[in-house]
Design a protein around this motif. Structure first.
Motif, mmCIF file in Angstrom:
data_model
loop_
_atom_site.group_PDB
_atom_site.id
_atom_site.type_symbol
_atom_site.label_atom_id
_atom_site.label_comp_id
_atom_site.label_asym_id
_atom_site.label_seq_id
_atom_site.Cartn_x
_atom_site.Cartn_y
_atom_site.Cartn_z
ATOM 1 N N GLU A 20 0.836 -1.210 0.000
ATOM 2 C CA GLU A 20 0.000 0.000 0.000
ATOM 3 C C GLU A 20 0.869 1.258 0.000
ATOM 4 O O GLU A 20 0.592 2.210 -0.724
ATOM 5 C CB GLU A 20 -0.930 0.003 1.208
ATOM 6 C CG GLU A 20 -2.030 -1.034 1.112
ATOM 7 C CD GLU A 20 -2.913 -1.038 2.346
ATOM 8 O OE1 GLU A 20 -3.042 0.003 3.014
ATOM 9 O OE2 GLU A 20 -3.486 -2.106 2.637
ATOM 10 N N ALA A 21 1.918 1.261 0.807
ATOM 11 C CA ALA A 21 2.796 2.429 0.892
ATOM 12 C C ALA A 21 3.525 2.677 -0.426
ATOM 13 O O ALA A 21 3.707 3.823 -0.836
ATOM 14 C CB ALA A 21 3.805 2.257 2.034
ATOM 15 N N PRO A 50 4.387 6.929 4.892
ATOM 16 C CA PRO A 50 3.749 5.611 4.953
ATOM 17 C C PRO A 50 4.770 4.467 4.977
ATOM 18 O O PRO A 50 4.631 3.514 5.744
ATOM 19 C CB PRO A 50 2.875 5.559 3.698
ATOM 20 C CG PRO A 50 2.588 6.991 3.392
ATOM 21 C CD PRO A 50 3.839 7.733 3.771
ATOM 22 N N MET A 51 5.829 4.575 4.152
ATOM 23 C CA MET A 51 6.842 3.520 4.147
ATOM 24 C C MET A 51 7.695 3.588 5.405
ATOM 25 O O MET A 51 8.109 2.557 5.937
ATOM 26 C CB MET A 51 7.723 3.618 2.899
ATOM 27 C CG MET A 51 8.707 2.466 2.764
ATOM 28 S SD MET A 51 7.943 0.829 2.596
ATOM 29 C CE MET A 51 7.336 0.911 0.907
ATOM 30 N N ALA A 52 7.942 4.783 5.911
ATOM 31 C CA ALA A 52 8.718 4.917 7.146
ATOM 32 C C ALA A 52 8.040 4.170 8.287
ATOM 33 O O ALA A 52 8.703 3.512 9.092
ATOM 34 C CB ALA A 52 8.894 6.391 7.502
ATOM 35 N N ARG A 53 6.716 4.241 8.339
ATOM 36 C CA ARG A 53 5.976 3.513 9.376
ATOM 37 C C ARG A 53 6.136 2.003 9.223
ATOM 38 O O ARG A 53 6.271 1.280 10.196
ATOM 39 C CB ARG A 53 4.503 3.882 9.323
ATOM 40 C CG ARG A 53 4.218 5.273 9.803
ATOM 41 C CD ARG A 53 2.725 5.559 9.818
ATOM 42 N NE ARG A 53 2.493 6.947 10.110
ATOM 43 C CZ ARG A 53 1.733 7.753 9.397
ATOM 44 N NH1 ARG A 53 1.097 7.291 8.337
ATOM 45 N NH2 ARG A 53 1.593 9.010 9.733
ATOM 46 N N VAL A 54 6.100 1.535 7.983
ATOM 47 C CA VAL A 54 6.228 0.093 7.728
ATOM 48 C C VAL A 54 7.609 -0.399 8.121
ATOM 49 O O VAL A 54 7.747 -1.386 8.852
ATOM 50 C CB VAL A 54 5.945 -0.234 6.241
ATOM 51 C CG1 VAL A 54 6.309 -1.672 5.926
ATOM 52 C CG2 VAL A 54 4.487 0.032 5.897
ATOM 53 N N VAL A 55 8.655 0.262 7.642
ATOM 54 C CA VAL A 55 10.010 -0.248 7.881
ATOM 55 C C VAL A 55 10.501 -0.008 9.308
ATOM 56 O O VAL A 55 11.432 -0.668 9.750
ATOM 57 C CB VAL A 55 11.021 0.288 6.845
ATOM 58 C CG1 VAL A 55 10.629 -0.145 5.444
ATOM 59 C CG2 VAL A 55 11.198 1.786 6.936
ATOM 60 N N ALA A 56 9.870 0.903 10.030
ATOM 61 C CA ALA A 56 10.277 1.145 11.417
ATOM 62 C C ALA A 56 10.061 -0.084 12.290
ATOM 63 O O ALA A 56 10.858 -0.365 13.190
ATOM 64 C CB ALA A 56 9.516 2.331 11.994
ATOM 65 N N ASN A 57 8.999 -0.832 12.024
ATOM 66 C CA ASN A 57 8.689 -2.008 12.847
ATOM 67 C C ASN A 57 8.569 -3.285 12.039
ATOM 68 O O ASN A 57 8.329 -4.344 12.606
ATOM 69 C CB ASN A 57 7.383 -1.773 13.612
ATOM 70 C CG ASN A 57 7.526 -0.634 14.598
ATOM 71 O OD1 ASN A 57 8.422 -0.633 15.422
ATOM 72 N ND2 ASN A 57 6.656 0.360 14.482
ATOM 73 N N VAL A 80 9.781 -6.919 1.526
ATOM 74 C CA VAL A 80 9.500 -5.973 2.609
ATOM 75 C C VAL A 80 8.231 -6.453 3.300
ATOM 76 O O VAL A 80 7.157 -6.530 2.697
ATOM 77 C CB VAL A 80 9.317 -4.543 2.073
ATOM 78 C CG1 VAL A 80 9.034 -3.575 3.224
ATOM 79 C CG2 VAL A 80 10.539 -4.104 1.278
ATOM 80 N N LEU A 81 8.370 -6.791 4.589
ATOM 81 C CA LEU A 81 7.277 -7.356 5.374
ATOM 82 C C LEU A 81 6.847 -6.357 6.446
ATOM 83 O O LEU A 81 7.672 -5.911 7.247
ATOM 84 C CB LEU A 81 7.714 -8.653 6.051
ATOM 85 C CG LEU A 81 8.364 -9.696 5.139
ATOM 86 C CD1 LEU A 81 8.919 -10.843 5.965
ATOM 87 C CD2 LEU A 81 7.359 -10.196 4.124
ATOM 88 N N PRO A 82 5.567 -6.028 6.501
ATOM 89 C CA PRO A 82 5.099 -5.127 7.549
ATOM 90 C C PRO A 82 5.087 -5.865 8.884
ATOM 91 O O PRO A 82 5.220 -7.091 8.918
ATOM 92 C CB PRO A 82 3.675 -4.785 7.099
ATOM 93 C CG PRO A 82 3.246 -5.997 6.351
ATOM 94 C CD PRO A 82 4.483 -6.501 5.649
ATOM 95 N N PRO A 83 4.899 -5.146 9.983
ATOM 96 C CA PRO A 83 4.761 -5.825 11.269
ATOM 97 C C PRO A 83 3.525 -6.742 11.245
ATOM 98 O O PRO A 83 2.511 -6.383 10.658
ATOM 99 C CB PRO A 83 4.571 -4.700 12.282
ATOM 100 C CG PRO A 83 4.806 -3.434 11.555
ATOM 101 C CD PRO A 83 4.792 -3.718 10.096
#
Length: 87
Positions: A20-21, A50-57, A80-83
């Motif tokens: 989505e990001a 949006p991607m910063a939120r995904v890769v942060a966790n 790239v896997l989200p939390p």
């Protein structure tokens, strides 16, 4: 002085919130560097908050192994896997 920066091309696949990001599920991406941390920074620069939120966790899958260490060298493909929530 010659520019010694490494440029890496990698196949990146995005899942769930990461897709989505990025507004795509897969792309070939060129970025300056060769490590997971440098790829993460390139993704945040390209796709913003949006991607910063995904890769942060979230996590990255390299060669079938989940990695989060920014010093890990990237290969030809990174997922790239989200939390994920368990339960």
């Amino acid at each position: 002085m010659a520019d010694t920066a490494t440029v890496t091309t990698v196949q990146v696949r995005y899942f769930a919130a990461a897709a989505e990001a990025a507004a795509t599920e897969e792309e070939r991406l060129e970025f300056a560097g060769s490590t997971l941390g440098e790829l993460r920074d390139a993704l945040v620069e390209r796709y913003g908050t949006p991607m910063a939120r995904v890769v942060a966790n979230g996590s990255f899958l390299l060669d079938g192994v989940v990695r989060r260490d920014p010093a890990t060298p990237v290969g030809d493909r990174v997922d790239v896997l989200p939390p994920f929530a368990g339960g």
